[in-house]
Design a protein around this motif. Sequence first.
Motif, short mmCIF file in Angstrom:
data_model
loop_
_atom_site.label_atom_id
_atom_site.label_comp_id
_atom_site.label_asym_id
_atom_site.label_seq_id
_atom_site.Cartn_x
_atom_site.Cartn_y
_atom_site.Cartn_z
N GLN A 147 59.18 32.07 52.91
CA GLN A 147 60.36 32.01 52.06
C GLN A 147 60.08 32.71 50.75
O GLN A 147 59.10 32.39 50.06
CB GLN A 147 60.67 30.52 51.80
N VAL A 183 60.72 32.98 47.17
CA VAL A 183 61.32 32.08 46.20
C VAL A 183 61.65 32.80 44.90
O VAL A 183 62.62 32.47 44.22
CB VAL A 183 60.39 30.87 45.95
N GLY A 223 66.54 24.46 44.15
CA GLY A 223 65.86 25.46 44.97
C GLY A 223 66.03 26.88 44.46
O GLY A 223 65.64 27.83 45.13
N GLY A 250 64.41 28.21 42.17
CA GLY A 250 63.10 28.76 41.86
C GLY A 250 62.67 28.50 40.42
O GLY A 250 61.68 29.08 39.95
N LYS A 251 63.36 27.62 39.73
CA LYS A 251 63.04 27.35 38.33
C LYS A 251 61.65 26.75 38.17
O LYS A 251 60.84 27.23 37.38
CB LYS A 251 64.09 26.39 37.72
N SER A 252 61.41 25.70 38.95
CA SER A 252 60.08 25.06 38.84
C SER A 252 58.99 26.01 39.28
O SER A 252 57.91 26.05 38.68
CB SER A 252 60.03 23.80 39.72
N THR A 253 59.27 26.78 40.32
CA THR A 253 58.28 27.75 40.79
C THR A 253 57.96 28.74 39.68
O THR A 253 56.78 29.06 39.45
CB THR A 253 58.81 28.48 42.03
N TYR A 271 50.61 28.09 40.78
CA TYR A 271 50.64 29.02 41.92
C TYR A 271 50.34 30.43 41.42
O TYR A 271 50.63 30.77 40.28
CB TYR A 271 52.03 29.05 42.57
N1 LIG Z 1 54.49 24.51 47.10
C1 LIG Z 1 55.54 24.97 47.82
N2 LIG Z 1 55.39 25.32 49.11
C2 LIG Z 1 56.43 25.77 49.82
N3 LIG Z 1 57.67 25.92 49.35
C3 LIG Z 1 57.90 25.58 48.08
C4 LIG Z 1 56.85 25.08 47.25
N4 LIG Z 1 57.36 24.83 46.02
C5 LIG Z 1 58.68 25.14 46.10
N5 LIG Z 1 59.00 25.59 47.32
C6 LIG Z 1 60.33 26.05 47.74
O1 LIG Z 1 60.75 27.02 46.84
C7 LIG Z 1 62.13 26.88 46.57
C8 LIG Z 1 62.35 26.80 45.10
O2 LIG Z 1 61.86 25.58 44.65
P1 LIG Z 1 61.83 25.18 43.11
O3 LIG Z 1 61.18 26.26 42.35
O4 LIG Z 1 61.24 23.82 43.03
O5 LIG Z 1 63.37 25.15 42.75
P2 LIG Z 1 64.11 24.50 41.51
O6 LIG Z 1 63.11 23.97 40.56
O7 LIG Z 1 64.92 25.60 40.93
O8 LIG Z 1 64.99 23.43 42.07
C9 LIG Z 1 62.61 25.67 47.34
O9 LIG Z 1 63.25 26.11 48.52
C10 LIG Z 1 61.34 24.94 47.66
O10 LIG Z 1 61.46 24.28 48.89
#
Ligand SMILES: Nc1ncnc2c1ncn2[C@@H]1O[C@H](COP(=O)(O)OP(=O)(O)O)[C@@H](O)[C@H]1O
Lengths: 305, 258
Positions: free
Chosen positions: B19, B21, B42, B44-47, B56
């Motif tokens: 995926q 992100v 989802g 990607g803000k936290s990512t 990461y």
């Molecule tokens: N460690 C991870 N491994 C696999 N997929 C991840 C991981 N962290 C986040 N994701 C996926 O990445 C996408 C974005 O997640 P995230 O950044 O948490 O979104 P937000 O904070 O904007 O809600 C989501 O679909 C989530 O499932």
Amino acid sequence: MEGLLLSINSAVAQGVLWGIMTLGVYITYKILDYADLTVDGSFALGGAVSAILIMMGWDPLLSLLIAFLSGLVAGVVTGVLHTKLKIPAILSGILSMIALYSINLSIMGGKANIALLGMETVFTKAQALLPAGFDKAMVSLSIGVVFSLAIMGILYWFFGTEIGALIRATGNNENMARAMGGNTDRMKILGLLLSNGLVALSGALVAQSQGYADVGMGTGTIVMGLAAVIIGEVLFGTRINYFFRMTSVVTGSVIYRIIIAIILRMGLKSSNLKLFTAIIVAMALSIPEIKAKFIKPKINLEKAE
Amino acid sequence: MLKIRNLTKVFNIGTINEQMVLSNLNLHIREGDFVTLIGGNGAGKSTLLNIIAGVYMPEEGEILLAGEDITKMPEYKRAAFLGRVFQDPLMGTAADMEIIENLAIANRRGKRRGLSWGVTREEKTKFQEALKILGLGLENRLNDKVGLLSGGQRQALALLMATIQRPKLLLLDEHTAALDPKTAVKVLELTQELVEKNRLTTLMVTHNMKDAIKYGNRLIMMNKGEIVYDVSGEEKKNLKVTDLLEKFGSFSDRMLLA
Ligand SMILES: Nc1ncnc2c1ncn2[C@@H]1O[C@H](COP(=O)(O)OP(=O)(O)O)[C@@H](O)[C@H]1O
Ligand SMILES: [Mg+2]
């Protein structure tokens, strides 16, 4: 009755010597939140190293130091397996433990045990120095108390330092420790190293006091360590000052030995000892769960009144 | 202050769950900016925040902080420059350690730790002064275990811990989302106060569009790993929630639920 007293006497002395091992288990299990099985191997490692050095004519006190250092190395290996190679905690410990079995055998020159018959140990040395009235158990006890007090003092100081605080934070909340700039891998290795050093030192002291090292002497170390830590916790609680928590860990080890001595006196076959220990530890580990089920409603009732 | 170029993050590479992100994301945050970041679940803000913090590693792209390339720097090293508060109040503090111990660890962020005592006497006074700002009476509870505090108190403490050593960039990831509304407001106001007092460059993720408009001088919206909207200054001040909803509607309807 006199026999029982005698065996309790020696149980107390053994308990204090094994208590040093328990302090090591306390560091990994309670501070780092890591159940480290390396200790089964490093306890025997300490015994093996110390015994072979004594046989080679080394000073027994110096052999303790080398045994301690060998334990540090064992801890580092487990730490590297876990943090750098990302092998799960339990498995890293098991791998080191298994590897140490072979290593310990080869340290002892391929023999399963080394008898220190007629050799000088720290205990025989001390006995020569102490007044004549001191029997063997008393000498063991005195040496055990001196060592464990010194170690507790050092640990008390160390876990209050900047690095020590970071190790505690790593065990408590790894995420926070890293966000605060802590190299958590290094902290775990440091904790494991310190722990296994103490366990090996304890193994060396036990070998010297019982007069032999045996490749199997470490079997079940982790379980006995946990038993002692938990007994200490159950009896003295966790809200006590840090130094007293460590004292309670050593006391736990002593009480564990006394229980064993009494049980053996009562006719438990020594071959069933490990089964018995496992049952004690399983029961002790389930105390929080049992407490949560049965004691909580009581507290709620009190509040309601 | 923060320059992100062509950032791409793919999770679960080579599996059926692969995926993307973040895709080719570019972002430039200037010194003193207080940026609010919104976007659906989802997006990607936290990512993005986790990649900035080094949790990461990105597949592609680079991250420069104050001119220094930190793309490959391990998390604990770049912590020297970053203050972070997480959504989960349990994550930012060590529950079994005392308030003063937590602060002392935070006070050493980015510094070499040695064998000197973990808390100095001068620090005690410094922490008491700092805790007074929170207005929670924690200055009288220095030796209490953090586990005794409520979620709001822990989050306020986490905020203080993130800023007690001035970070080059403060990263807040929905840090009030787990709190009840009243407490959330308090923690947000405290955030504002600390950011202003220390003139901190800040990137704050929030799921609340009103807060995103109210706080900060710049607002960014993310969708499916891309920045789709970026306003600042007067234009941002005059934004209304309906504007954001409209903007958002053209990308996705998921955020309406958030
Ligand atoms: N460690 C991870 N491994 C696999 N997929 C991840 C991981 N962290 C986040 N994701 C996926 O990445 C996408 C974005 O997640 P995230 O950044 O948490 O979104 P937000 O904070 O904007 O809600 C989501 O679909 C989530 O499932
Ligand atoms: Mg998120």
